[in-house]
Design a protein around this motif. Sequence first.
Motif, PDB file in Angstrom:
ATOM      1  N   TYR A   1       0.846  -1.190   0.000  1.00  0.00           N
ATOM      2  CA  TYR A   1       0.000   0.000   0.000  1.00  0.00           C
ATOM      3  C   TYR A   1       0.883   1.244   0.000  1.00  0.00           C
ATOM      4  O   TYR A   1       2.032   1.208   0.454  1.00  0.00           O
ATOM      5  CB  TYR A   1      -0.878   0.056   1.264  1.00  0.00           C
TER       6      TYR A   1
ATOM      7  N   GLY B   1      -5.367   8.180   3.410  1.00  0.00           N
ATOM      8  CA  GLY B   1      -5.648   6.781   3.671  1.00  0.00           C
ATOM      9  C   GLY B   1      -4.672   5.873   2.964  1.00  0.00           C
ATOM     10  O   GLY B   1      -3.658   6.313   2.416  1.00  0.00           O
ATOM     11  N   LEU B   2      -4.968   4.596   2.986  1.00  0.00           N
ATOM     12  CA  LEU B   2      -4.106   3.592   2.363  1.00  0.00           C
ATOM     13  C   LEU B   2      -4.568   3.338   0.935  1.00  0.00           C
ATOM     14  O   LEU B   2      -5.729   3.037   0.685  1.00  0.00           O
ATOM     15  CB  LEU B   2      -4.157   2.286   3.153  1.00  0.00           C
TER      16      LEU B   2
ATOM     17  N   PHE C   1      -4.180   0.936  -2.208  1.00  0.00           N
ATOM     18  CA  PHE C   1      -3.747  -0.399  -2.611  1.00  0.00           C
ATOM     19  C   PHE C   1      -2.851  -0.317  -3.837  1.00  0.00           C
ATOM     20  O   PHE C   1      -3.153   0.393  -4.805  1.00  0.00           O
ATOM     21  CB  PHE C   1      -4.969  -1.258  -2.904  1.00  0.00           C
TER      22      PHE C   1
ATOM     23  N   ASP D   1      -2.257  -9.479  -8.293  1.00  0.00           N
ATOM     24  CA  ASP D   1      -3.205  -8.422  -8.667  1.00  0.00           C
ATOM     25  C   ASP D   1      -2.441  -7.114  -8.688  1.00  0.00           C
ATOM     26  O   ASP D   1      -2.144  -6.553  -7.644  1.00  0.00           O
ATOM     27  CB  ASP D   1      -4.357  -8.372  -7.659  1.00  0.00           C
TER      28      ASP D   1
ATOM     29  N   ARG E   1      -5.536 -16.163   1.651  1.00  0.00           N
ATOM     30  CA  ARG E   1      -6.528 -15.271   1.055  1.00  0.00           C
ATOM     31  C   ARG E   1      -7.856 -15.351   1.790  1.00  0.00           C
ATOM     32  O   ARG E   1      -8.722 -14.491   1.623  1.00  0.00           O
ATOM     33  CB  ARG E   1      -6.747 -15.608  -0.415  1.00  0.00           C
TER      34      ARG E   1
ATOM     35  N   TYR F   1      -8.499 -12.903   6.997  1.00  0.00           N
ATOM     36  CA  TYR F   1      -8.625 -11.530   6.543  1.00  0.00           C
ATOM     37  C   TYR F   1      -7.784 -10.538   7.292  1.00  0.00           C
ATOM     38  O   TYR F   1      -7.562  -9.439   6.818  1.00  0.00           O
ATOM     39  CB  TYR F   1     -10.100 -11.128   6.616  1.00  0.00           C
ATOM     40  N   GLU F   2      -7.328 -10.901   8.480  1.00  0.00           N
ATOM     41  CA  GLU F   2      -6.551  -9.918   9.221  1.00  0.00           C
ATOM     42  C   GLU F   2      -5.220  -9.704   8.537  1.00  0.00           C
ATOM     43  O   GLU F   2      -4.483 -10.662   8.279  1.00  0.00           O
ATOM     44  CB  GLU F   2      -6.322 -10.361  10.667  1.00  0.00           C
TER      45      GLU F   2
ATOM     46  N   PHE G   1       0.605  -5.520   9.375  1.00  0.00           N
ATOM     47  CA  PHE G   1       1.366  -4.501   8.664  1.00  0.00           C
ATOM     48  C   PHE G   1       2.784  -4.366   9.220  1.00  0.00           C
ATOM     49  O   PHE G   1       3.022  -4.507  10.421  1.00  0.00           O
ATOM     50  CB  PHE G   1       0.676  -3.142   8.777  1.00  0.00           C
TER      51      PHE G   1
ATOM     52  N   TYR H   1     -17.323  -8.739   6.222  1.00  0.00           N
ATOM     53  CA  TYR H   1     -16.332  -8.674   7.306  1.00  0.00           C
ATOM     54  C   TYR H   1     -15.999  -7.202   7.481  1.00  0.00           C
ATOM     55  O   TYR H   1     -15.639  -6.519   6.515  1.00  0.00           O
ATOM     56  CB  TYR H   1     -15.088  -9.493   6.935  1.00  0.00           C
TER      57      TYR H   1
ATOM     58  N   TYR I   1      -9.030  -0.734  11.931  1.00  0.00           N
ATOM     59  CA  TYR I   1      -7.598  -0.764  12.184  1.00  0.00           C
ATOM     60  C   TYR I   1      -7.206   0.518  12.924  1.00  0.00           C
ATOM     61  O   TYR I   1      -7.792   1.583  12.708  1.00  0.00           O
ATOM     62  CB  TYR I   1      -6.804  -0.856  10.876  1.00  0.00           C
TER      63      TYR I   1
ATOM     64  N   PRO J   1      -0.713   0.147  10.410  1.00  0.00           N
ATOM     65  CA  PRO J   1      -2.008  -0.125  11.050  1.00  0.00           C
ATOM     66  C   PRO J   1      -2.029  -1.508  11.688  1.00  0.00           C
ATOM     67  O   PRO J   1      -1.323  -2.424  11.250  1.00  0.00           O
ATOM     68  CB  PRO J   1      -3.001  -0.054   9.881  1.00  0.00           C
TER      69      PRO J   1
ATOM     70  N   LEU K   1      -4.948  -4.413  13.388  1.00  0.00           N
ATOM     71  CA  LEU K   1      -6.367  -4.724  13.594  1.00  0.00           C
ATOM     72  C   LEU K   1      -6.748  -4.462  15.038  1.00  0.00           C
ATOM     73  O   LEU K   1      -6.117  -4.930  15.973  1.00  0.00           O
ATOM     74  CB  LEU K   1      -6.634  -6.189  13.244  1.00  0.00           C
TER      75      LEU K   1
ATOM     76  N   ARG L   1     -18.728  -9.554  12.167  1.00  0.00           N
ATOM     77  CA  ARG L   1     -19.420 -10.223  11.068  1.00  0.00           C
ATOM     78  C   ARG L   1     -20.868  -9.767  11.087  1.00  0.00           C
ATOM     79  O   ARG L   1     -21.406  -9.407  12.131  1.00  0.00           O
ATOM     80  CB  ARG L   1     -19.344 -11.743  11.273  1.00  0.00           C
TER      81      ARG L   1
ATOM     82  N   PHE M   1      -8.918   3.375  10.777  1.00  0.00           N
ATOM     83  CA  PHE M   1      -9.362   3.073   9.421  1.00  0.00           C
ATOM     84  C   PHE M   1     -10.378   1.944   9.452  1.00  0.00           C
ATOM     85  O   PHE M   1     -10.198   0.954  10.159  1.00  0.00           O
ATOM     86  CB  PHE M   1      -8.194   2.603   8.542  1.00  0.00           C
TER      87      PHE M   1
ATOM     88  N   LEU N   1     -14.726  -5.844   3.750  1.00  0.00           N
ATOM     89  CA  LEU N   1     -14.395  -6.686   2.605  1.00  0.00           C
ATOM     90  C   LEU N   1     -15.372  -7.840   2.472  1.00  0.00           C
ATOM     91  O   LEU N   1     -16.155  -8.133   3.374  1.00  0.00           O
ATOM     92  CB  LEU N   1     -12.960  -7.200   2.735  1.00  0.00           C
TER      93      LEU N   1
ATOM     94  N   SER O   1     -15.594 -11.837   2.054  1.00  0.00           N
ATOM     95  CA  SER O   1     -14.721 -12.948   2.412  1.00  0.00           C
ATOM     96  C   SER O   1     -14.879 -14.149   1.503  1.00  0.00           C
ATOM     97  O   SER O   1     -14.174 -15.144   1.658  1.00  0.00           O
ATOM     98  CB  SER O   1     -14.995 -13.367   3.859  1.00  0.00           C
TER      99      SER O   1
ATOM    100  N   GLY P   1     -14.160 -14.576  -1.587  1.00  0.00           N
ATOM    101  CA  GLY P   1     -13.161 -14.730  -2.626  1.00  0.00           C
ATOM    102  C   GLY P   1     -12.229 -13.551  -2.560  1.00  0.00           C
ATOM    103  O   GLY P   1     -12.472 -12.589  -1.823  1.00  0.00           O
ATOM    104  N   TYR P   2     -11.137 -13.599  -3.299  1.00  0.00           N
ATOM    105  CA  TYR P   2     -10.196 -12.497  -3.226  1.00  0.00           C
ATOM    106  C   TYR P   2     -10.839 -11.207  -3.734  1.00  0.00           C
ATOM    107  O   TYR P   2     -11.476 -11.167  -4.769  1.00  0.00           O
ATOM    108  CB  TYR P   2      -8.935 -12.766  -4.047  1.00  0.00           C
TER     109      TYR P   2
ATOM    110  N   LYS Q   1      -9.509  -6.993  -3.514  1.00  0.00           N
ATOM    111  CA  LYS Q   1      -8.580  -6.055  -2.890  1.00  0.00           C
ATOM    112  C   LYS Q   1      -9.345  -5.195  -1.889  1.00  0.00           C
ATOM    113  O   LYS Q   1     -10.495  -4.833  -2.106  1.00  0.00           O
ATOM    114  CB  LYS Q   1      -7.876  -5.203  -3.923  1.00  0.00           C
ATOM    115  N   VAL Q   2      -8.701  -4.926  -0.796  1.00  0.00           N
ATOM    116  CA  VAL Q   2      -9.350  -4.232   0.311  1.00  0.00           C
ATOM    117  C   VAL Q   2      -9.276  -2.726   0.092  1.00  0.00           C
ATOM    118  O   VAL Q   2      -8.228  -2.197  -0.245  1.00  0.00           O
ATOM    119  CB  VAL Q   2      -8.673  -4.608   1.644  1.00  0.00           C
TER     120      VAL Q   2
ATOM    121  N   PHE R   1      -9.549   0.692   1.987  1.00  0.00           N
ATOM    122  CA  PHE R   1      -9.560   1.305   3.305  1.00  0.00           C
ATOM    123  C   PHE R   1     -10.279   2.651   3.249  1.00  0.00           C
ATOM    124  O   PHE R   1     -10.219   3.358   2.244  1.00  0.00           O
ATOM    125  CB  PHE R   1      -8.123   1.529   3.799  1.00  0.00           C
ATOM    126  N   GLY R   2     -10.950   2.975   4.346  1.00  0.00           N
ATOM    127  CA  GLY R   2     -11.491   4.317   4.493  1.00  0.00           C
ATOM    128  C   GLY R   2     -10.360   5.338   4.553  1.00  0.00           C
ATOM    129  O   GLY R   2      -9.198   4.976   4.711  1.00  0.00           O
ATOM    130  N   ILE R   3     -10.708   6.599   4.433  1.00  0.00           N
ATOM    131  CA  ILE R   3      -9.710   7.668   4.382  1.00  0.00           C
ATOM    132  C   ILE R   3      -9.010   7.876   5.720  1.00  0.00           C
ATOM    133  O   ILE R   3      -7.936   8.453   5.789  1.00  0.00           O
ATOM    134  CB  ILE R   3     -10.351   8.979   3.897  1.00  0.00           C
TER     135      ILE R   3
END
Lengths: 114, 113
Positions: A35, A42-43, A45, A56, A98, A101-102, A105, B32, B36, B44, B46, B51, B89, B93, B95, B97-98, B100-101, B103-105
Amino acid sequence: GAGVSQSPSNKVTEKGKDVELRCDPISGHTALYWYRQRLGQGLEFLIYFQGNSAPDKSGLPSDRFSAERTGESVSTLTIQRTQQEDSAVYLCASSLSRTVYEQYFGPGTRLTVT
Amino acid sequence: QQQVKQSPQSLIVQKGGISIINCAYENTAFDYFPWYQQFPGKGPALLIAIRPDVSEKKEGRFTISFNKSAKQFSLHIMDSQPGDSATYFCAPLYSGGYQKVTFGIGTKLQVIP
């Protein structure tokens, strides 16, 4: 246990030079993310690796950015012909898989392009 | 397309007060919902996640509230302490399948004594 490590912690480079940033994920973590975090933002990707699957790369902002990962270990992010707008903190994260989810960093590499 | 909208961007709270940060999302497939916490000079980490099968989760002074119909979830920090001063943050996401996450600002929280 050891967490995600990144090196260098700080990098100052001149505009136009190439830089290479390194990430060592947690042992056994198959998923790895890069990231970008601009000051006060923010972050963003950049790229995701999962095992031997095709990465990806959809977040890479330009063809000056590339990344590699050897198996499920170290990853390097390379920025060619750096520009001032590349100045940011580059964060690496890993997760067990994958489906776990955690994200864990690293401390980041602060890149300053002068 | 802004999939994740976090507010406020900054927050100042007195010690002992309640801090509330909100995250609104668009993708109904998200299942999910984590928050963070990032301290200056660190990556960051967690803090707490939920859920959609529950509407609230509490861990110590930190609580997530989830509103599926409104497509939003929030972080509540009770009895806020100066040590809670950090940037928070959200990063919902899917869960199954893949994906990309996104993130909020981020919300920069300052707890003043």
